[in-house]
Scaffold this motif. Structure first.
Motif, PDB file in Angstrom:
ATOM      1  N   LEU A 356       0.798  -1.218   0.000  1.00  0.00           N
ATOM      2  CA  LEU A 356       0.000   0.000   0.000  1.00  0.00           C
ATOM      3  C   LEU A 356       0.837   1.278   0.000  1.00  0.00           C
ATOM      4  O   LEU A 356       0.367   2.324  -0.455  1.00  0.00           O
ATOM      5  N   GLY A 357       2.046   1.209   0.539  1.00  0.00           N
ATOM      6  CA  GLY A 357       2.838   2.437   0.677  1.00  0.00           C
ATOM      7  C   GLY A 357       4.061   2.519  -0.206  1.00  0.00           C
ATOM      8  O   GLY A 357       4.915   3.388  -0.002  1.00  0.00           O
ATOM      9  N   PHE A 358       4.166   1.623  -1.211  1.00  0.00           N
ATOM     10  CA  PHE A 358       5.388   1.598  -2.014  1.00  0.00           C
ATOM     11  C   PHE A 358       5.518   2.818  -2.923  1.00  0.00           C
ATOM     12  O   PHE A 358       6.620   3.169  -3.341  1.00  0.00           O
ATOM     13  N   SER A 520       5.422  10.566   4.698  1.00  0.00           N
ATOM     14  CA  SER A 520       4.680   9.380   5.127  1.00  0.00           C
ATOM     15  C   SER A 520       5.077   8.967   6.545  1.00  0.00           C
ATOM     16  O   SER A 520       4.230   8.534   7.336  1.00  0.00           O
ATOM     17  N   ILE A 521       6.355   9.095   6.868  1.00  0.00           N
ATOM     18  CA  ILE A 521       6.807   8.768   8.230  1.00  0.00           C
ATOM     19  C   ILE A 521       6.126   9.685   9.244  1.00  0.00           C
ATOM     20  O   ILE A 521       5.631   9.230  10.286  1.00  0.00           O
ATOM     21  N   LEU A 522       6.091  10.983   8.953  1.00  0.00           N
ATOM     22  CA  LEU A 522       5.408  11.920   9.843  1.00  0.00           C
ATOM     23  C   LEU A 522       3.937  11.552  10.012  1.00  0.00           C
ATOM     24  O   LEU A 522       3.396  11.571  11.125  1.00  0.00           O
ATOM     25  N   GLU A 526       2.001  10.487  13.494  1.00  0.00           N
ATOM     26  CA  GLU A 526       0.833  11.217  13.976  1.00  0.00           C
ATOM     27  C   GLU A 526      -0.365  10.288  14.146  1.00  0.00           C
ATOM     28  O   GLU A 526      -1.215  10.510  15.013  1.00  0.00           O
ATOM     29  N   ALA A 527      -0.442   9.232  13.327  1.00  0.00           N
ATOM     30  CA  ALA A 527      -1.541   8.262  13.426  1.00  0.00           C
ATOM     31  C   ALA A 527      -1.229   7.146  14.416  1.00  0.00           C
ATOM     32  O   ALA A 527      -2.005   6.190  14.524  1.00  0.00           O
ATOM     33  N   SER A 528      -0.080   7.255  15.117  1.00  0.00           N
ATOM     34  CA  SER A 528       0.363   6.263  16.117  1.00  0.00           C
ATOM     35  C   SER A 528       0.651   4.897  15.507  1.00  0.00           C
ATOM     36  O   SER A 528       0.636   3.892  16.220  1.00  0.00           O
ATOM     37  N   VAL A 532       4.951   0.952  11.375  1.00  0.00           N
ATOM     38  CA  VAL A 532       5.077   1.312   9.957  1.00  0.00           C
ATOM     39  C   VAL A 532       6.068   2.462   9.797  1.00  0.00           C
ATOM     40  O   VAL A 532       6.893   2.461   8.873  1.00  0.00           O
ATOM     41  N   ALA A 533       6.000   3.457  10.692  1.00  0.00           N
ATOM     42  CA  ALA A 533       6.949   4.572  10.637  1.00  0.00           C
ATOM     43  C   ALA A 533       8.381   4.074  10.784  1.00  0.00           C
ATOM     44  O   ALA A 533       9.287   4.514  10.058  1.00  0.00           O
TER      45      ALA A 533
END
Length: 566
Positions: A356-358, A520-522, A526-528, A532-533
């Motif tokens: 999903l994040g590639f 995306s890391i930020l 923020e979404a806890s 994934v971060a």
């Protein structure tokens, strides 16, 4: 008899016309200079002008209302003071840490210096908020130490103390690199003479070594101060109620939709950052405490006294352990199911990114790979022009090229949105606006490396090429550029690393089609979604390390190819 020194005033040569005439002899060189000056104006000067303009112009009329309101508001005054306070404290502590590290590596016979050097490079080649993420994982409400070891669940890890700790560790490599070169360049024969006259090691350090390193110390402090006050990622992650100007400017624009107030907050960062930058650039860098002469006496005496070496080794070891703990912790969290709930090992976080994040990984790689060679080569070309050529607008080129590096990234991001949001340069939402921001933001380091390299080369080598009939392009490509191999590598490395880890300059420029890893890391923090971060951070660090190896190989091949050319 006519005095040969007497000349007709009308016959005096105008230097401006002379330089212009020299450019006309090589039309391509004239066009190159014109193109660079135009691009610097459009992509470096104009965006900053737009940020200033939107602050003082309201509906076509000059107005200082926003400035007046901001200066009377408590949130602006507190944010400004917080930014300066954090910058000063971080500069003092990071420089102290960097000096001890540099002294231990450059002036002693301590073991493991290569390893300590590599550890000091970790914060530079990684995202700026890896240590902030590590602090949350270790000392937050569900932290490994605070919660699982001591059973505490109400720990507030956010605020000034954490920011000081994070920025000290994150920015001490800047001071270390600056001071290591200074300490290595000090001629030890001066210290040796003092020792022979009966001075103690402490007296020699206090009266000779430290005073000779003062210009480098001041330079390092100013550089860390600039990086600290313009830092966006760490205060965004761990600032809490401790507001800084960079974060408040972002929140004003994205949260309150108040572009004028956000622009003023960003402009307010210019005062301390530009002041510190120009002090470092034109005052501290001009100070010189010369000990190296033409005599072959520049030997470095390595201290081997155990009473000195062992405490320094213990200090460097402690810092190394602290840095490694944070990075190992981030790597560990990337491999668990859900931080604070399920600590079983899994690859789900990496699967999520590569499914999903590639897109963000791919986008970061594509944009960095495009901007890196452009930035490095353009830096070498500008360095060549500034050092080896005389032309009208030379000072403008020098000042314009350093502007985007000197000003905070938040100002650049806002300036690009204001400048390229309409025709004829409608770039908002495209990859081009991010590439241009990364290129001109990182350009100055390549220029500095190139100019320092060329200053060490006798111009007669290039003049011989011109005498033999080579034009400026041939001279640059076949002679100057190979001699700037190390500078080219520095430019490539810095450009790629900063492109991959940039936050403040591009957070306003991302779009649905062009989101990047750091943003995306930020978002994941923020979404806890800390796992994934952390996985994003691990992937980013591995990409940077692989890229550094490839760049080193390519630059080495360039040098070997040039040497084999008959």
């Amino acid at each position: 008899m006519v005095n040969s020194k007497t000349t007709d005033p009308g016959s005096k040569t105008n230097p401006y016309k002379l330089h212009l005439a020299m450019l006309w002899k090589e039309p391509w060189l004239f066009l190159l200079v014109a193109a660079i000056l135009l691009s610097l104006f459009i992509f470096a000067v104009y965006p900053i002008y737009q940020v200033i303009k939107v602050t003082v112009v309201d509906e076509g009329r000059f107005s200082l209302a926003v400035i007046g309101q901001s200066l009377q508001s408590s949130y602006f005054l507190s944010s400004f003071w917080n930014s300066v306070q954090l910058g000063i404290i971080a500069a003092l502590l990071a420089t102290l840490l960097g000096f001890v590290f540099a002294f231990a590596i450059a002036r002693t016979g301590m073991k493991g210096k290569k390893f300590f050097h590599l550890i000091a490079m970790l914060p530079i080649i990684s995202p700026p908020f890896v240590i902030a993420l590590g602090v949350i994982l270790l000392f937050g409400r569900t932290g490994l130490i605070t919660n699982r070891v001591f059973g505490l669940d109400n720990v507030d890890v956010y605020g000034l103390p954490s920011l000081i700790f994070i920025q000290t560790l994150a920015f001490f490599p800047i001071a270390y690199l600056n001071l290591r070169g200074v300490l290595e360049s000090i001629d030890s024969s001066v210290e040796d003479a003092a020792l022979n006259l009966g001075a103690t090691r402490w007296h020699v350090f206090r009266s000779i070594t430290f005073p000779l390193a003062v210009p480098g110390i001041l330079s390092a402090m100013l550089l860390v101060f600039i990086k600290s006050i313009e830092d966006f990622g760490n205060p965004m992650v761990l600032g809490g109620d401790y507001n800084t100007l960079a974060v408040q400017a972002y929140l004003q624009i994205t949260g309150m939709y108040d572009l004028r107030s956000g622009a003023f907050l960003a402009i307010a960062l210019l005062l301390p950052s530009l002041t510190a930058f120009f002090i470092q650039k034109y005052w501290v860098s001009k100070k010189s405490y010369v000990t190296v002469t033409g005599k072959p006496s520049n030997l470095t005496i390595r201290l081997t006294d155990k009473m000195i070496v062992w405490p320094l080794f213990a200090f460097c070891g402690l810092i190394t352990v602290v840095v490694l703990v944070f990075y190992i912790m981030v790597g560990y969290v990337a491999l668990i199911h859900l931080w604070g709930v399920d600590y079983s090992i899994t690859l789900n976080n990496f699967r999520y990114i590569f499914t999903l994040g590639f897109d963000t990984v791919r986008n970061s790689l594509i944009l960095s790979v495009i901007s890196t060679p452009i930035t490095a080569l353009l830096g070498m070309v500008i360095a060549f022009l500034l050092i080896r050529k005389k032309f009208p607008g030379k000072k403008l080129m020098e000042v314009g090229s350093m502007l985007t590096f000197a000003v905070p990234g938040t100002v650049i991001g806002i300036g690009y949105i204001l400048s390229f949001n309409d025709y004829p340069l409608l770039l908002t939402g495209t990859s081009a606006i991010i590439i241009l921001a990364l290129t001109f933001r990182n350009l100055q380091v390549g220029i500095e490396a190139g100019t320092n390299s060329l200053r060490q080369v006798d111009p007669s080598i290039e003049e011989a090429s011109a005498v033999l009939g080579a034009n400026s392009f041939t001279t640059f490509w076949k002679i100057s550029l190979p001699m700037m191999k190390s500078a080219l590598f520095s430019g490539l490395v810095y450009s790629f690393v900063r492109s991959m880890t940039s936050v403040s300059a591009i957070i306003f420029l991302i779009s649905v089609n062009w989101n990047l890893m750091t943003i995306s890391i930020l978002s994941q923090i923020e979404a806890s979604r800390l796992g994934v971060a952390a996985a994003y951070c691990v992937i980013l660090i591995f990409i940077v390390l692989i890229a550094l190896g490839i760049l080193q190989f390519m630059v080495n091949q360039l040098g070997s190819t040039k040497r084999r050319t008959p």
